[in-house]
Each structure stands twice: as C-alpha cells, then as structure tokens.
Design an enzyme around this catalytic site. Structure first.
Site, PDB file in Angstrom:
ATOM      1  N   TYR A   1       0.825  -1.214   0.000  1.00 53.14           N
ATOM      2  CA  TYR A   1       0.000   0.000   0.000  1.00 53.14           C
ATOM      3  C   TYR A   1       0.859   1.264   0.000  1.00 53.14           C
ATOM      4  CZ  TYR A   1      -3.327   3.324   2.274  1.00 53.14           C
ATOM      5  OH  TYR A   1      -4.117   4.396   2.617  1.00 53.14           O
TER       6      TYR A   1
ATOM      7  N   HIS B   1      -2.845   7.526  -0.210  1.00 54.36           N
ATOM      8  CA  HIS B   1      -3.524   8.402   0.754  1.00 54.36           C
ATOM      9  C   HIS B   1      -2.583   9.276   1.574  1.00 54.36           C
ATOM     10  CE1 HIS B   1      -6.838   5.314   0.253  1.00 54.36           C
ATOM     11  NE2 HIS B   1      -7.362   6.456  -0.131  1.00 54.36           N
TER      12      HIS B   1
ATOM     13  N   ASP C   1      -9.347  11.442  -2.518  1.00 60.63           N
ATOM     14  CA  ASP C   1      -9.871  10.133  -2.915  1.00 60.63           C
ATOM     15  C   ASP C   1     -11.370  10.061  -2.604  1.00 60.63           C
ATOM     16  OD1 ASP C   1      -9.947   7.494  -3.743  1.00 60.63           O
ATOM     17  OD2 ASP C   1      -9.285   6.709  -1.815  1.00 60.63           O
TER      18      ASP C   1
END
Ligand code: ADP
Ligand code: SF4
Length: 691
Positions: free
Chosen positions: A170, A173, A266
């Site tokens: 990941y 963000h 997002d």
C-alpha cells in the site's frame, strides 16, 4: 443472467494472479471505525457485503507492526499471531458467501503517532506527524529498512495463514510509509533508497517481491498506489513520476488498485465532486502500461457508468467503498435487474466521519451498517410484522419516510401524512442548496418504494392536528414532525438571545431554503458548525448578497474536518468572496450593523448587517406529540395503543440520525422491549491478553 442483460459484462470473472474474482465488483479497502476493536462487528459487516454479491471484500488498513500504531483509530491489526482469531472471523465471513478476502497491509510511517506503543514513528526523514500532533519521526537507517521488509513479509505470511486471498502492498492516501518513500518532499535520503526515482521506488519493489515470494501463489499481491496527489510538482502526478512508477512496476503486482491522494481527494463528497467517476481522468492511463487487472474508484453507483469504464478499457474491476456501504447488495441488485432498489450513496462522508471520530461506521442512506452484529440488522431482511395492524406516520422527512418504508417492508399497511406539498422534509429542503442536491436521494429511495406499494397511502398537503389523529382510528401512530431553526441566535455558544432582534431583519435557514432571501449585507452566524452555515453563506453570496460568515469556532464549518471537506469548503468560501469572522459571536444587531464579540477577549467590533441568518439551534416540532401525550384518556378512547415520537422532533440531529431513528422505531415496533434495550449494552470487550 442472460446475454442480453446490458450489464452482463460486470459479471464476468476476473483472474487476479492465482485467484479469480467471480465478477467485477470489488470492495476496496475502507475503514469502518470497527477494526481490531470491534472484530465481530467488522466480520459480520464485511460478510454482508460478500452476501450482497461483491467479488472481493477488503479490510481497512491493517497495521503490520507496533511501530505502525494508529491508536486511537479503530483500524485493523496484524501485528502477530494474537490477531489471528479475529482475522479468521473476517475471512470466514467473507468466504462463506463466495467472495475473496483482501487485506490492506500497511506501515503508516510518520502518519501514525504510536501513542499506544510509545515508540518513535519511522519515516524516510525526521518528518513531523501530519495531523498536527507534536510528534516527529525517526529517520530510518538501513537496519530499520531491513526490519520493515521483514515485518511486511511476516504480515503477508500471517495473512495467507488466516485465509486472505489478496494481500496488499500500500502506497496511498499520503498515509503509508511506502508512499512517503516515493516522494521527494519526505524522502531526502542519500542512500540507495533516496535520490533517483529508481532509488525511491526500491523499497516498494522489494516489498512487492517479498510479498510475492511469501504468498507463493497462495494469494494474489495487490499494489494500491496513488497516481496523483493534486499538489503539482510537490507530489506524484499522473502524467509525471506516477506514470513512470507504474511503468517500472507494471507486471510485478497481480493487481493495480489505483486512486488519487490524500484521503480528501480520494473520498470526495458530492458537494466537491458532483459526478461519479471523478478519478477516471487521473487513473485511466494505468491499464495501458500493464497487463495486470486494474481496479479504481469514483463513487460509482450507476451500472451504466460502470459498464462504460470496462468498455473504455480504463478499469477491469469497479472499485467501491462508499457505494458498498450505502448498499451492500448493489451487485446483486444490478445482476437481478432491480436497479430502482439501489440505495445510492449520497456522497456525504458521514461514514468517513465515523471513522475519524473513532466510532463504528454510520451511513446516511444505510441505517443498518455498523449494526449488523450489535443489533442483528440486515440491510435487506427485516422482521415480519407481528400484528400487521395499520400504522399512521406523520411527517415525510427522512425519519418519517424511513420509518414508514421499514414498517411497510415488515408488512404493516402504512398511511403517511405530510403537511407540505413536497415529500422529503429536510432532505428535500436542504437539497436546494448548492452542492447538496444528492441529499434528495434519501427521500427518493424511500418514496420510490412507498409509491409503488399497494399497502402504502401517501397524503401530502395534510397538516394533522391532534383531533385529526384521534379521529382517524389508527391504533399505532408515529410522529416524525421534524424541527425548525431558531431565529433568536440561541445556540451552543450563546444561551441568551441576540440583542436588538426586534429592529433587525432575521431570516432563518428554513426561510432561505424556502427561497425567502435577504439582500444587501448579510451576516450568517454559524454556531452549529456542520455543512449548513457554509452552504447558506455560499448560496447567498451567489445570489448577490455581501455575506459575512461569523462563527465562534476557529474555522468555518469546522465539523467538516470529519468529512474531509473543511479545507475545500473554506477555500470555496474565500474564493466566493465571503468574509470570514472566526472566534466571534454575534451579540447584538440594530438593523444596519451587527456587533461581534471575540469569544476569547470579549472585545467587540461592528460589521454591516442588513439581515441576520442565525444557524445555531433547532426547536423540535413536538407540539402534536405533546398535545396527544398530554391526554392519555383521549388516546385510550381513540384506541391508540402506540404513540411514538422520533427523529428531529424528538432530538434534532443529523440526516443520518433521523434515518436511523426511523429505522429503529420501525424495527422496535411490537418487538420485545427488553431485546431492543439489550442491544444498547452490547459491545465487544477484550477477553484475550496477548504476549
Ligand atoms: P426528520 O429529519 O426528523 O425526518 P424533517 O424536518 O425532515 O424531520 O421532516 C419533518 C416533516 O414533518 C416535515 O416535512 C414537516 O412538514 C412535517 N410535519 C410537521 N408537522 C406536521 C403535522 N402536524 N402534520 C403533517 N406533517 C407534519
Ligand atoms: Fe455514502 Fe454518505 Fe453513506 Fe458514506 S455515509 S456511504 S457518503 S451515503
């Protein structure tokens, strides 16, 4: 499903490395305020989505190690084998309905404070925490980087052991170490992990390779990557380094999960990004650079928009967080052609706010989410009627509509009376303001079902009195008569009315939503701090007023930090020319000016004010309830056995709270009160001590 079904393409299986998704509906990782703190609730909530037809159901971010401690946030944890049992609950719940389970492994770097573990956060450089906490990270040395690789690999091993089918690497963000390593604003290193793009990508590449090696064909490896940060050259750009990174790593993961960063970009609300698919312009390039499947999000609720993404070759899988929360059965409804039944996300980010407030997920559209385990609520199934006797619901706002609709679904014949010509209450009223038009979906979804059902009678333009209610002969009466805004400025900050109101023009928010507009210099006094004050200020400025927005808070619409909107709303107000007066209370008006007092020093100043709009507090419209409840003999004579008040008429709150109150009232009707009460006490308590 027949070949003629226009949405058949959405139900084609998709191979993701060693596993196969049964269709293209992919619940991407999303937080839920449950995580490792409420693992049962989390497992049941995710299982319901699998039941609703999602091919992949992911966890929220799962911290891989105590150096990534997001406390007090309620995210997932996979620190060691002590997390095994609760993660197995989740994978079992997802597998039970034929979906794949994915886990978003993460090291949060300097994004976490480690307030529980009390070890210094780790980062490429000694960067301060990004939530304005007085904490700085420790610069990782090469031994730390080797340890990080080991922790991630160990987490992959544990994830595979508990049955996850997809493990994430990941970098998104602005919240994960791997993204921090990629960008020069955080990575100033001069070793093999800093400097050139190849060096900054090195750790991601190594961790992807490690994950593949450990998973060893037993689970797919997904890479969640932010392809755009919307900060120009200071961040990743979809037509710059992000594109190069996709090219460099193209075939390494089994799946690309791409989005834009940070979280506010997002998870944009409809107020800020009205159209679904708002991320496509940034993510569309990815598929051209890889043969691996690509999943992307964009608040997709319309199957036509989903099909377009597949046909245009921009996505292989339709990613969804919020639409899957608002309607966990979205895929099944599309598959079965029940499009009108889809409970469309309104893009309000109340779900996001729950997570930011560290409480279980709540949703404006779906009152059952977060309550699947605690109250045993299912989004599509509801207890059958007990007596089946007809019910009267008064008030067609969110509370009344949800109450009526849920009672109807239970099997009660429903009569719904509404004073005004428009059904929908505040959902319809507030939807007239700029950016809030999607609020009307809250009303439309319920009205659609009520209108088409033979057992429901709707009576608009029917203001009922106590005499009417007593005379109708209904044994069961639910009053959802709402609330109105105060006009005197009394609110959380000032418990006394503003002085001089008799000499001023006062417009309540209700006036403005009913198109009764002020002119000239207008003071909007926001002592409520949600979306409404800012939305009204923006609206009035656009209507030609010169608006001053006054608030005792440090910022306008300060609660919207929870929905990730505050900075953008703040910017919009400034750009629209609204003058901001934070840290101020309106203390007096005289028809030409308003007196503002600093909430810290009491010092006063005057601003031009032809009209005042106080957004401070609401008064419950409970007169009808009180009139009826005051006369038990009359109720008995009329044969009224149930008299309930609910929603804003009971206690003014959010749209989500009104919908929830309506649902709870319907579910509780003729239920065992002890069982209803017991749910209030139901919580998950740690019985296991690790280590
Ligand atoms: P909530 O958020 O609790 O649903 P709303 O203010 O959105 O509250 O909706 C309440 C609705 O009740 C409004 O549409 C209002 O017109 C209606 N209403 C209020 N009093 C009466 C009444 N006496 N008879 C019929 N409808 C009423
Ligand atoms: Fe959508 Fe709002 Fe529900 Fe979140 S809370 S899923 S944004 S309707």
């Amino acid at each position: 499903m027949t070949a003629e079904n226009p949405y058949a393409v959405l139900f084609e299986p998709v191979r993701i490395g060693p596993v196969t998704a049964r269709n293209r509906f992919y619940q991407v990782p999303h937080c839920a305020g449950l995580g490792h703190v409420s693992p049962r609730a989390n497992a049941v909530m995710r299982g319901v989505k699998a039941e609703g037809g999602w091919a992949v159901v992911s966890t929220e971010e799962a911290e891989i190690h105590p150096t990534s401690d997001l406390s007090p946030a309620r995210e997932q944890r996979i620190w060691d084998d002590a997390d095994r049992t609760h993660l197995e609950w989740l994978t079992e719940a997802v597998h039970a309905h034929g979906a794949l389970a994915a886990v978003e492994l993460v090291h949060n770097g300097f994004h976490c404070t480690n307030f529980y573990t009390r070890v210094p956060p780790l980062a490429p450089a000694p960067v301060p925490n990004d939530a304005r906490q007085p904490v700085q990270a420790r610069r990782m040395d090469l031994a730390d980087i080797r340890a990080l690789r080991r922790w991630h690999a160990d987490a992959v091993r544990r994830a595979v052991a508990v049955g996850f089918d997809i493990v994430y690497v990941y970098a998104g963000h602005d919240m994960s170490m791997l993204q921090h390593m990629l960008v020069t604003r955080y990575n100033d290193r001069s070793d093999a992990y800093g400097g050139s793009l190849e060096n900054r990508v090195r750790l991601v590449r190594e961790i992807l390779e490690d994950a593949r090696e450990v998973a060893d064909g037993r689970a797919a490896v997904a890479f969640r990557f932010a392809v755009e940060e919307l900060m120009g050259a200071d961040g990743l750009q979809h037509d710059g380094e992000a594109r190069d990174i996709v090219g460099m790593l193209a075939e390494l993961p089994d799946l690309w999960d791409v989005n834009i960063s940070g979280w506010p970009n997002d998870s944009q609300t409809t107020r800020l990004a009205p159209q679904e698919g708002y991320q496509a312009p940034y993510t569309a390039f990815v598929k051209a650079l890889t043969s691996k499947p690509v999943v992307g999000v964009g608040r997709y609720t319309s199957p036509d928009a989903m099909v377009a993404q597949i046909r245009q070759g921009t996505l292989d899988l339709i990613g969804s967080a919020r639409p899957s929360i608002a309607d966990p059965f979205l895929p099944m409804k599309i598959r079965e052609g029940r499009l009108a039944e889809i409970r469309e996300c309104i893009g309000c980010n109340v779900c996001v706010a729950s997570d930011n407030l560290c409480v279980p997920i709540r949703c404006t559209q779906n009152p059952t989410v977060g309550e699947e385990w605690r109250r045993g609520w299912h989004p599509e199934r509801i207890e059958a009627a007990v007596s089946g006797e007809p019910v009267l619901v008064v008030g067609a706002g969110p509370a009344g509509l949800e109450c009526a609709d849920a009672l109807l679904r239970r099997g009660y014949p429903v009569t719904l009376a509404e004073a005004s010509a428009t059904l929908g209450g505040r959902a319809a009223r507030e939807a007239r303001l700029p950016g809030l038009s999607s609020w009307v979906r809250v009303a439309d979804h319920r009205l659609q079902h009520l209108r088409e059902h033979a057992n429901a009678d709707l009576y608009p333009v029917s203001p009922l009195t106590a005499g009417d209610v007593l005379g109708f002969g209904f044994r069961h009466v639910f009053l959802a008569t709402g609330a109105r805004w105060r006009r005197d400025g009394v609110g959380g900050h000032g418990r006394n009315p503003i002085r001089g109101l008799d000499r001023a023009h006062v417009f309540s928010p209700d006036d403005i939503m009913a198109a009764r507009l002020p002119a000239g210099d207008v003071v909007v006094y926001d002592d409520e701090h949600g979306y409404l004050g800012g939305a009204l200020a923006e609206h009035l400025q656009a209507q030609g007023c010169r608006v001053a927005l006054v608030t005792p808070a440090a910022e306008p619409s300060v609660w919207l930090h929870n929905t990730l909107e505050q900075p953008a709303v703040h910017k919009r107000l400034l750009e629209a020319g609204v003058r901001l007066h934070p840290h101020r209370a309106v203390t007096a008006v005289d028809g030409r000016a308003a007196e503002l007092a600093c909430v810290h020093t009491g010092r006063t100043e005057r601003v031009a004010c032809d009209a005042l709009v106080p957004v401070t507090e609401r008064v419950p419209e409970d007169g009808l309830y009180r009139a009826l409840a005051a006369d038990p003999d009359a109720l008995e004579r009329a044969g009224i056995a149930t008299l309930r008040i609910l929603g804003d008429a009971d206690a003014p709150g959010s749209l989500a709270a009104a919908v929830y109150a309506g649902h709870l009232a319907a579910r509780s009707f003729e239920a065992d009160p002890a069982e209803v009460e017991a749910a209030l006490f139901r919580r998950e308590m740690p019985l296991h001590v690790s280590g």
